[in-house]
Design a protein around this motif. Structure first.
Motif: not given
Length: 180
Positions: A69-72, A118-123, A130-134, A137-144
């Motif tokens: 739903r979020e990515v939709a 650990n998602p890959c470029l296949q997404i 879509l990869l950028k959706q999943v 980065r959080d507010e501190q710049g950490n990868i989420v």
């Protein structure tokens, strides 16, 4: 704390997506019966290339249906099984659970959470951007990482849509999920 299995998926061939099934059977220490990623050692191609003797900490992939739903809202059309998960859930914040959490699925099956997918470029090959959706980065710049969690099968059993999911947290202190 608990949720529900909404969809189960498996594929006996390497493919990004997995067809939905009426049920799947989990095998203790192996994964999903008939799924290409089942086994004691790694089955993901990139992991095999690095070291085929590594233990398979990615036997069962779970994703929360709420992600779809979020990515939709960002214009992406993603359905259960599309991102290669075996079990789609609702009602549980999978990403907030600590490493070692046990999920009881239905009457018998139990999986132990080992970490984040650990998602890959296949997404992006599935749907560009879509990869950028999943992964962000959080507010501190950490990868989420938001593309689901990985687990190993502790107790086998049949899992099907509609099954209840019970959550058993490990004894503290809790360790946040990391990529596996």
């Amino acid at each position: 704390m608990g949720g529900t299995v909404t969809t189960v998926s498996s594929n006996g061939e390497y493919s990004f997506t997995k067809p939905n099934r009426e049920s799947i059977t989990l095998l203790a220490g192996l994964g999903v019966l008939g799924d290409v990623h089942a086994g004691v050692t790694v089955k993901h191609r990139s992991r095999i290339a690095q070291d085929p003797t590594q233990p398979n900490l990615r036997q069962v992939h779970l994703i929360h249906e709420e992600l779809f739903r979020e990515v939709a809202e960002a214009g992406f059309d993603v359905a259960p099984g599309d991102l290669g998960e075996n079990i789609t859930t609702t009602g549980i914040d999978l990403l907030a659970l600590p490493t070692g959490t046990v999920l009881r699925l239905g009457e018998e099956a139990e999986v132990e959470i080992t970490g984040l997918r650990n998602p890959c470029l296949q997404i992006d090959a599935f749907q560009d951007g879509l990869l950028k959706q999943v992964v962000g980065r959080d507010e501190q710049g950490n990868i989420v990482h938001r593309a689901g969690i990985m687990s190993i099968v502790r107790t086998g059993g049949v899992v099907m849509p509609g099954d209840a999911i019970a959550v058993e947290l490990p004894d503290g202190p809790h360790t946040p999920l990391e990529r596996v």
